[in-house]
Write a protein that holds these residues in place. Structure first.
Motif, PDB file in Angstrom:
ATOM      1  N   GLU A   1       0.829  -1.206   0.000  1.00  0.00           N
ATOM      2  CA  GLU A   1       0.000   0.000   0.000  1.00  0.00           C
ATOM      3  C   GLU A   1       0.865   1.258   0.000  1.00  0.00           C
ATOM      4  OE1 GLU A   1      -2.139  -3.404   1.447  1.00  0.00           O
ATOM      5  OE2 GLU A   1      -0.548  -2.357   2.529  1.00  0.00           O
ATOM      6  N   VAL A   2       1.963   1.233   0.762  1.00  0.00           N
ATOM      7  CA  VAL A   2       2.861   2.387   0.776  1.00  0.00           C
ATOM      8  C   VAL A   2       3.579   2.532  -0.562  1.00  0.00           C
ATOM      9  CG1 VAL A   2       4.898   3.389   1.900  1.00  0.00           C
ATOM     10  CG2 VAL A   2       3.144   2.265   3.272  1.00  0.00           C
ATOM     11  N   ARG A   3       3.917   1.402  -1.200  1.00  0.00           N
ATOM     12  CA  ARG A   3       4.539   1.485  -2.528  1.00  0.00           C
ATOM     13  C   ARG A   3       3.603   2.165  -3.521  1.00  0.00           C
ATOM     14  NH1 ARG A   3       6.855  -3.728  -1.622  1.00  0.00           N
ATOM     15  NH2 ARG A   3       5.173  -4.744  -2.764  1.00  0.00           N
ATOM     16  N   SER A   4       2.299   1.920  -3.404  1.00  0.00           N
ATOM     17  CA  SER A   4       1.353   2.585  -4.301  1.00  0.00           C
ATOM     18  C   SER A   4       1.249   4.076  -4.001  1.00  0.00           C
ATOM     19  CB  SER A   4      -0.028   1.929  -4.179  1.00  0.00           C
ATOM     20  OG  SER A   4      -0.581   2.154  -2.891  1.00  0.00           O
ATOM     21  N   LEU A   5       1.618   4.477  -2.766  1.00  0.00           N
ATOM     22  CA  LEU A   5       1.576   5.898  -2.389  1.00  0.00           C
ATOM     23  C   LEU A   5       2.858   6.648  -2.758  1.00  0.00           C
ATOM     24  CD1 LEU A   5       0.015   5.692   1.201  1.00  0.00           C
ATOM     25  CD2 LEU A   5      -1.062   6.646  -0.826  1.00  0.00           C
ATOM     26  N   CYS A   6       3.877   5.918  -3.223  1.00  0.00           N
ATOM     27  CA  CYS A   6       5.186   6.543  -3.467  1.00  0.00           C
ATOM     28  C   CYS A   6       5.127   7.762  -4.389  1.00  0.00           C
ATOM     29  CB  CYS A   6       6.175   5.512  -4.009  1.00  0.00           C
ATOM     30  SG  CYS A   6       6.816   4.419  -2.713  1.00  0.00           S
ATOM     31  N   PRO A   7       4.357   7.744  -5.491  1.00  0.00           N
ATOM     32  CA  PRO A   7       4.299   8.961  -6.323  1.00  0.00           C
ATOM     33  C   PRO A   7       3.810  10.189  -5.550  1.00  0.00           C
ATOM     34  CG  PRO A   7       3.385   7.097  -7.517  1.00  0.00           C
ATOM     35  CD  PRO A   7       3.617   6.629  -6.118  1.00  0.00           C
ATOM     36  N   PHE A   8       2.813  10.017  -4.691  1.00  0.00           N
ATOM     37  CA  PHE A   8       2.313  11.139  -3.892  1.00  0.00           C
ATOM     38  C   PHE A   8       3.346  11.577  -2.861  1.00  0.00           C
ATOM     39  CE2 PHE A   8      -1.411   8.687  -5.247  1.00  0.00           C
ATOM     40  CZ  PHE A   8      -2.179   9.675  -5.832  1.00  0.00           C
ATOM     41  N   LEU A   9       4.008  10.595  -2.234  1.00  0.00           N
ATOM     42  CA  LEU A   9       4.985  10.931  -1.201  1.00  0.00           C
ATOM     43  C   LEU A   9       6.206  11.628  -1.796  1.00  0.00           C
ATOM     44  CD1 LEU A   9       4.837   7.596   0.853  1.00  0.00           C
ATOM     45  CD2 LEU A   9       3.664   9.738   1.324  1.00  0.00           C
ATOM     46  N   LEU A  10       6.671  11.157  -2.948  1.00  0.00           N
ATOM     47  CA  LEU A  10       7.812  11.802  -3.597  1.00  0.00           C
ATOM     48  C   LEU A  10       7.452  13.209  -4.053  1.00  0.00           C
ATOM     49  CD1 LEU A  10       9.266   8.826  -5.686  1.00  0.00           C
ATOM     50  CD2 LEU A  10      10.114   9.759  -3.547  1.00  0.00           C
TER      51      LEU A  10
ATOM     52  N   GLY B   1      -2.242  16.861  -0.847  1.00  0.00           N
ATOM     53  CA  GLY B   1      -2.620  15.719  -1.685  1.00  0.00           C
ATOM     54  C   GLY B   1      -2.076  14.415  -1.142  1.00  0.00           C
ATOM     55  N   ALA B   2      -0.834  14.448  -0.617  1.00  0.00           N
ATOM     56  CA  ALA B   2      -0.246  13.228  -0.055  1.00  0.00           C
ATOM     57  C   ALA B   2      -0.999  12.787   1.198  1.00  0.00           C
ATOM     58  CB  ALA B   2       1.230  13.466   0.279  1.00  0.00           C
ATOM     59  N   ILE B   3      -1.406  13.751   2.036  1.00  0.00           N
ATOM     60  CA  ILE B   3      -2.164  13.419   3.256  1.00  0.00           C
ATOM     61  C   ILE B   3      -3.512  12.801   2.885  1.00  0.00           C
ATOM     62  CG2 ILE B   3      -3.225  14.349   5.330  1.00  0.00           C
ATOM     63  CD1 ILE B   3      -0.208  14.353   5.449  1.00  0.00           C
ATOM     64  N   ASP B   4      -4.179  13.383   1.891  1.00  0.00           N
ATOM     65  CA  ASP B   4      -5.469  12.822   1.453  1.00  0.00           C
ATOM     66  C   ASP B   4      -5.293  11.409   0.900  1.00  0.00           C
ATOM     67  OD1 ASP B   4      -6.880  15.077   2.164  1.00  0.00           O
ATOM     68  OD2 ASP B   4      -6.692  16.028   0.206  1.00  0.00           O
TER      69      ASP B   4
END
Length: 589
Positions: free
Chosen positions: A248-257, A269-272
């Motif tokens: 799940e965190v790997r799928s969030l990587c674009p937002f986190l980066l 956007g990353a928090i949402d």
């Protein structure tokens, strides 16, 4: 071959030479690696011919042969030296030759060969090669900014070295790499970022210790003016993201980066995205390192919603972490922000931050949050704070206390209640009394049944506060009384009703007024009703049939229903009827 008797030393040497030739001539790295392991077991049979054999293999290594030949020679030489022991590296001048090959204007193939040897030595000696890593680190940083072939070889060497780095080695290496990120030379910055990215291949325990330091520093270089530095930093963060075990965190990587590159514009956007992601798998150390920087920025955001969402996510970190101790390195970063949010003017933000502090305390223990209890108790009695800020401190202390032992909860209550007696100025006394009553107002909702056994300690303080000269103290006392009546009106009626009735007959009119309000709330609670904002009451019918009947009736008349979705039909009761019920309860005509 290693099982041949020592008397057949010449036979052992012949086999070692054959393996060396096979490693140099082979194009397969797996064959070269296997030959290196075999040569290691036969090295001590060379005797006086050790130096001659080392020079022969070194000529193949540093010569102008093709890539496979030089890499095979590196494997053969590393296996030979590993069999002789760590002292052979100094005795035969291997490290000095590597340093000489990497300094100055040497040919690219010679630098590449030296880096091949560093890689194979690290694989052969494993953790025992660590002492040489610190001395070779500046040369690796320089190689990271060389030609493409040299950069690729230096990356392989760094990856092998990081894989066997111990906790002590991490402590030795990190300062040099951190200083490299502050350098004026963009090449040094880019090389340091590359090596920091290679730490993703450290052992899991060392990775968990190093990432809290690495990721924030890399996030700072993502906004560097030089594109090569930004590119190296992005690649390093991407490597760290690639080793996360949580899908799940790997799928969030674009937002986190994106949030790391543009904290001001992309944090929301990353928090949402985090809130919308349902975590099924536990969060490991690498995942935690990527999640924390956007949360840290979100807790400092101006937006109320972003702060509230960030606090909610921080509160759930311990429950989702594979090991709650993975959260410990980030407490110095997150807890001060939660303290600040706890004193926010918006009630919802304060409540969310208090819940987050309570969850952290329950997850890791109060011993890992030194000074938190003292700070919360100090805020309750600090006269320079507003009522809203003291209310936030009360919520936080109640949430933290809910995960403490009964002995510590009693100590917190006694300390808070007696704080006013230690003050001298009227403003300090008033603030201390108000803080204690705000805590008593927050505890019933946070602690539930655990607070019921402490009603005998809380109720006298609440009744005394109802007669206070300060409006803020009286309001806090009334709020505490209503909170207690709402939570324990049915279960502790025998304790509450006598005290409230005594208050109604008190000589002081303020106590009589507040006690009457509390008795009204108590009676409404017993009848299944709740007080409304305008002072009237709403009777709640608990029958499901009446609920359905009322809903159908409302739909037919086209009127909007004011009932709460969790309850049934509501019926207004006038204040006169409430007072009649109070009179009957007291036996007054």
């Amino acid at each position: 071959a290693s099982y041949l008797p020592e008397e057949q030393g010449e036979k052992r040497v012949e086999i070692a030479l054959l393996l060396t030739k096979t490693s140099i001539d082979s194009k397969s790295e797996s064959v070269q690696r296997a030959c290196s392991k075999c040569i290691r077991a036969l090295s001590r049979s060379f005797g006086a011919r050790e130096e001659e054999h080392q020079n022969h293999v070194s000529e193949k290594l540093y010569g102008d042969g093709d890539l496979a030949t030089r890499r095979g020679a590196a494997y053969a030489l590393a296996g030979f030296l590993a069999g002789l022991g760590l002292k052979a590296l100094k005795r035969m001048g291997v490290i000095l030759e590597i340093k000489a090959s990497l300094t100055g204007k040497k040919p690219a193939h010679r630098k590449q060969s030296a880096l091949f040897l560093i890689e194979t030595l690290a694989l052969a000696f494993e953790r025992f090669f660590e002492p040489y890593f610190v001395s070779l680190l500046p040369l690796l940083l320089t190689s990271m900014s060389d030609t493409a072939d040299v950069r690729q070889a230096s990356w392989g060497a760094a990856k092998a070295l990081m894989g066997y780095l111990s906790a002590h080695g991490v402590r030795l290496v990190l300062p040099t790499l951190m200083d490299g990120l502050k350098s004026q030379s963009w090449r040094t910055k880019a090389g340091s970022a590359d090596l920091l990215g290679a730490m993703a291949f450290c052992a899991p325990r060392q990775l968990a210790k190093s990432l809290p330091v690495i990721v924030p520093k890399l996030a700072g270089t993502l906004t560097d003016a030089h594109p090569k530095v930004v590119e190296a930093s992005e690649a390093a963060v991407s490597r760290i993201a690639a080793v996360t075990n949580n899908p799940e965190v790997r799928s969030l990587c674009p937002f986190l980066l994106s949030a790391l590159r543009d904290p001001a514009g992309k944090t929301s956007g990353a928090i949402d995205a985090m809130l919308q992601t349902e975590l099924v798998h536990s969060i490991d150390a690498a995942s935690m390192a990527l999640l924390v920087p956007p949360l840290h920025r979100g807790l400092r955001d101006r937006s109320t919603e972003v702060k509230k969402k960030s606090a909610a996510i921080v509160g759930s970190m311990c429950s989702h972490a594979s090991d709650p101790s993975d959260v410990l390195p980030y407490l110095d970063l997150l807890v001060p922000d939660l303290r600040s949010v706890l004193l926010d003017p918006i009630p919802e933000v304060r409540k969310t931050s208090a819940s987050a502090l309570g969850s952290l305390t329950a997850g890791i223990g109060i011993e890992y949050l030194p000074g938190l209890l003292d700070w919360l108790e100090e805020c309750l009695a600090r006269y320079t704070l507003t009522t809203a800020e003291r209310s936030g401190a009360a919520l936080g202390l109640a949430a933290v206390a809910s995960s403490l032992s009964d002995v510590r909860v009693n100590n917190v209550l006694e300390t808070t209640i007696s704080a006013s007696s230690e003050k001298t100025s009227p403003a300090e006394v008033t603030a201390a009394r108000e803080g204690a009553l705000l805590l008593l107002s927050a505890m019933p909702g946070m602690m539930k049944d655990r607070f019921e056994m402490r009603l005998s300690l809380a109720l006298p303080v609440v009744l005394k506060g109802l007669a206070d000269e300060a409006d803020s103290v009286r309001d806090a006392a009334l709020s505490a009384g209503r909170s207690i009546v709402s939570e324990f009106g049915k279960t502790s009626l025998d304790q509450l009703l006598p005290l409230i009735c005594d208050g109604i007959q008190d000589t002081f009119w303020r106590i009589r007024q507040s006690s009457t309000q509390l008795l009204g709330d108590l009676l409404l609670g017993l009848a299944g009703a709740k007080a409304s904002v305008d002072g009237s009451a709403m009777l709640v019918a608990e029958s499901e049939d009446e609920d359905e009947e009322g809903s159908d009736k409302s739909e037919k008349n086209g009127e909007e229903s004011d009932q709460d979705e969790d309850f049934g039909v509501t019926v207004n009761i006038s204040p006169a009827e409430v007072m009649a019920a109070v009179t009957n309860a007291l036996g007054v005509e």
